[in-house]
Design a protein around this motif. Structure first.
Motif, PDB file in Angstrom:
ATOM      1  N   THR A  46       0.826  -1.207   0.000  1.00 54.48           N
ATOM      2  CA  THR A  46       0.000   0.000   0.000  1.00 54.48           C
ATOM      3  C   THR A  46       0.858   1.254   0.000  1.00 54.48           C
ATOM      4  O   THR A  46       0.625   2.181  -0.783  1.00 54.48           O
ATOM      5  CB  THR A  46      -0.943  -0.002   1.218  1.00 54.48           C
ATOM      6  OG1 THR A  46      -1.758  -1.167   1.165  1.00 54.48           O
ATOM      7  CG2 THR A  46      -1.818   1.231   1.239  1.00 54.48           C
ATOM      8  N   LEU A  47       1.863   1.295   0.865  1.00 58.62           N
ATOM      9  CA  LEU A  47       2.758   2.451   0.897  1.00 58.62           C
ATOM     10  C   LEU A  47       3.503   2.606  -0.426  1.00 58.62           C
ATOM     11  O   LEU A  47       3.666   3.719  -0.936  1.00 58.62           O
ATOM     12  CB  LEU A  47       3.741   2.320   2.063  1.00 58.62           C
ATOM     13  CG  LEU A  47       3.145   2.462   3.458  1.00 58.62           C
ATOM     14  CD1 LEU A  47       4.143   1.999   4.520  1.00 58.62           C
ATOM     15  CD2 LEU A  47       2.702   3.889   3.718  1.00 58.62           C
ATOM     16  N   GLY A  48       3.956   1.500  -0.999  1.00 57.55           N
ATOM     17  CA  GLY A  48       4.644   1.559  -2.282  1.00 57.55           C
ATOM     18  C   GLY A  48       3.745   2.095  -3.380  1.00 57.55           C
ATOM     19  O   GLY A  48       4.175   2.917  -4.201  1.00 57.55           O
ATOM     20  N   LEU A  49       2.493   1.659  -3.409  1.00 57.23           N
ATOM     21  CA  LEU A  49       1.554   2.149  -4.421  1.00 57.23           C
ATOM     22  C   LEU A  49       1.262   3.639  -4.241  1.00 57.23           C
ATOM     23  O   LEU A  49       1.106   4.368  -5.234  1.00 57.23           O
ATOM     24  CB  LEU A  49       0.258   1.340  -4.395  1.00 57.23           C
ATOM     25  CG  LEU A  49       0.374  -0.096  -4.905  1.00 57.23           C
ATOM     26  CD1 LEU A  49      -0.932  -0.846  -4.683  1.00 57.23           C
ATOM     27  CD2 LEU A  49       0.783  -0.125  -6.374  1.00 57.23           C
ATOM     28  N   LEU A  50       1.197   4.100  -2.994  1.00 63.29           N
ATOM     29  CA  LEU A  50       0.994   5.531  -2.752  1.00 63.29           C
ATOM     30  C   LEU A  50       2.160   6.346  -3.310  1.00 63.29           C
ATOM     31  O   LEU A  50       1.958   7.380  -3.954  1.00 63.29           O
ATOM     32  CB  LEU A  50       0.828   5.800  -1.253  1.00 63.29           C
ATOM     33  CG  LEU A  50      -0.515   5.436  -0.647  1.00 63.29           C
ATOM     34  CD1 LEU A  50      -0.464   5.552   0.872  1.00 63.29           C
ATOM     35  CD2 LEU A  50      -1.618   6.318  -1.206  1.00 63.29           C
ATOM     36  N   PHE A  51       3.377   5.886  -3.060  1.00 63.54           N
ATOM     37  CA  PHE A  51       4.537   6.610  -3.593  1.00 63.54           C
ATOM     38  C   PHE A  51       4.579   6.529  -5.113  1.00 63.54           C
ATOM     39  O   PHE A  51       4.946   7.501  -5.775  1.00 63.54           O
ATOM     40  CB  PHE A  51       5.843   6.094  -2.977  1.00 63.54           C
ATOM     41  CG  PHE A  51       6.191   6.789  -1.709  1.00 63.54           C
ATOM     42  CD1 PHE A  51       6.714   8.072  -1.718  1.00 63.54           C
ATOM     43  CD2 PHE A  51       5.974   6.181  -0.486  1.00 63.54           C
ATOM     44  CE1 PHE A  51       7.016   8.729  -0.545  1.00 63.54           C
ATOM     45  CE2 PHE A  51       6.270   6.823   0.692  1.00 63.54           C
ATOM     46  CZ  PHE A  51       6.792   8.104   0.674  1.00 63.54           C
ATOM     47  N   LEU A  52       4.212   5.398  -5.665  1.00 64.79           N
ATOM     48  CA  LEU A  52       4.158   5.259  -7.117  1.00 64.79           C
ATOM     49  C   LEU A  52       3.147   6.243  -7.711  1.00 64.79           C
ATOM     50  O   LEU A  52       3.424   6.902  -8.714  1.00 64.79           O
ATOM     51  CB  LEU A  52       3.789   3.820  -7.476  1.00 64.79           C
ATOM     52  CG  LEU A  52       4.146   3.313  -8.851  1.00 64.79           C
ATOM     53  CD1 LEU A  52       5.641   3.407  -9.104  1.00 64.79           C
ATOM     54  CD2 LEU A  52       3.683   1.875  -9.002  1.00 64.79           C
ATOM     55  N   ALA A  53       1.994   6.374  -7.072  1.00 66.49           N
ATOM     56  CA  ALA A  53       0.970   7.309  -7.543  1.00 66.49           C
ATOM     57  C   ALA A  53       1.455   8.749  -7.474  1.00 66.49           C
ATOM     58  O   ALA A  53       1.221   9.543  -8.398  1.00 66.49           O
ATOM     59  CB  ALA A  53      -0.308   7.141  -6.725  1.00 66.49           C
ATOM     60  N   HIS A  54       2.153   9.095  -6.405  1.00 63.28           N
ATOM     61  CA  HIS A  54       2.637  10.471  -6.276  1.00 63.28           C
ATOM     62  C   HIS A  54       3.763  10.774  -7.262  1.00 63.28           C
ATOM     63  O   HIS A  54       3.836  11.882  -7.791  1.00 63.28           O
ATOM     64  CB  HIS A  54       3.058  10.749  -4.833  1.00 63.28           C
ATOM     65  CG  HIS A  54       1.898  11.074  -3.965  1.00 63.28           C
ATOM     66  ND1 HIS A  54       1.586  12.345  -3.564  1.00 63.28           N
ATOM     67  CD2 HIS A  54       0.938  10.281  -3.441  1.00 63.28           C
ATOM     68  CE1 HIS A  54       0.496  12.333  -2.835  1.00 63.28           C
ATOM     69  NE2 HIS A  54       0.082  11.081  -2.747  1.00 63.28           N
ATOM     70  N   ALA A  55       4.618   9.797  -7.520  1.00 62.45           N
ATOM     71  CA  ALA A  55       5.658   9.983  -8.536  1.00 62.45           C
ATOM     72  C   ALA A  55       5.013  10.121  -9.908  1.00 62.45           C
ATOM     73  O   ALA A  55       5.397  10.987 -10.703  1.00 62.45           O
ATOM     74  CB  ALA A  55       6.640   8.818  -8.513  1.00 62.45           C
ATOM     75  N   TRP A  56       4.018   9.268 -10.192  1.00 58.58           N
ATOM     76  CA  TRP A  56       3.305   9.315 -11.473  1.00 58.58           C
ATOM     77  C   TRP A  56       2.663  10.688 -11.669  1.00 58.58           C
ATOM     78  O   TRP A  56       2.732  11.270 -12.755  1.00 58.58           O
ATOM     79  CB  TRP A  56       2.240   8.212 -11.501  1.00 58.58           C
ATOM     80  CG  TRP A  56       1.502   8.099 -12.790  1.00 58.58           C
ATOM     81  CD1 TRP A  56       1.862   7.347 -13.866  1.00 58.58           C
ATOM     82  CD2 TRP A  56       0.289   8.749 -13.160  1.00 58.58           C
ATOM     83  NE1 TRP A  56       0.933   7.491 -14.877  1.00 58.58           N
ATOM     84  CE2 TRP A  56      -0.038   8.353 -14.464  1.00 58.58           C
ATOM     85  CE3 TRP A  56      -0.560   9.640 -12.499  1.00 58.58           C
ATOM     86  CZ2 TRP A  56      -1.170   8.818 -15.120  1.00 58.58           C
ATOM     87  CZ3 TRP A  56      -1.683  10.101 -13.158  1.00 58.58           C
ATOM     88  CH2 TRP A  56      -1.975   9.686 -14.449  1.00 58.58           C
ATOM     89  N   LEU A  57       2.056  11.222 -10.613  1.00 59.10           N
ATOM     90  CA  LEU A  57       1.431  12.545 -10.675  1.00 59.10           C
ATOM     91  C   LEU A  57       2.452  13.617 -11.037  1.00 59.10           C
ATOM     92  O   LEU A  57       2.200  14.465 -11.908  1.00 59.10           O
ATOM     93  CB  LEU A  57       0.783  12.856  -9.325  1.00 59.10           C
ATOM     94  CG  LEU A  57      -0.007  14.147  -9.213  1.00 59.10           C
ATOM     95  CD1 LEU A  57      -1.291  14.043 -10.031  1.00 59.10           C
ATOM     96  CD2 LEU A  57      -0.335  14.426  -7.754  1.00 59.10           C
TER      97      LEU A  57
END
Length: 138
Positions: A17-28
């Motif tokens: 979950t934490l990894g996906l959150l960081f992935l989403a913020h990097a993607w943004l």
């Protein structure tokens, strides 16, 4: 009481979950704001524009490390300064509540707690490369 049967799966769920959150913020930052736009935003905060590129790379590398379980305890701790910087520069001045204009720091602080919890809890199930931790003598 600590349930050794389920705790590794709890850590796995938290890690992904934490990894996906960081992935989403990097993607943004990369695909919505664009790297140049993110660098301009960092400059508007008085930060070096190059720090935006370091932040995006750090978020991507950290996200992949968490998701795959490559030294996840260390990755979790290494990502805390990114969020602390977000509180110090953007979200802290906006107040506590995340619904405030510019987003407050409550969500970011909770995210930091999740990262520290993962670092304390352990790598979790299916970690590709567990963090080398020496046992504590009792």
């Amino acid at each position: 009481m600590f349930d050794t049967r389920t705790a590794p799966y709890a850590a796995l769920l938290l890690r992904i979950t934490l990894g996906l959150l960081f992935l989403a913020h990097a993607w943004l930052k990369i695909f919505v704001f664009t790297p140049a736009g993110t660098a301009q935003f960092f400059a508007s905060l008085g930060l070096p524009p190059a720090l935006a590129y370091v932040t995006m790379a750090w978020e991507l590398i950290g996200a992949v490390a968490l998701i795959l379980g490559i030294w996840p305890r260390l990755a979790a701790l290494a990502l805390v300064p990114i969020l602390a910087g977000a509180i110090a520069t953007v979200h802290g001045p906006a107040g506590f509540w995340f619904t405030n204009p510019n987003g407050g720091w409550e969500y970011i602080a909770f995210w930091i707690v999740g990262l520290v919890t993962l670092a304390l809890l352990g790598d979790g199930a299916f970690a590709l490369r567990p963090t080398p931790i020496r046992p504590v003598a009792r």
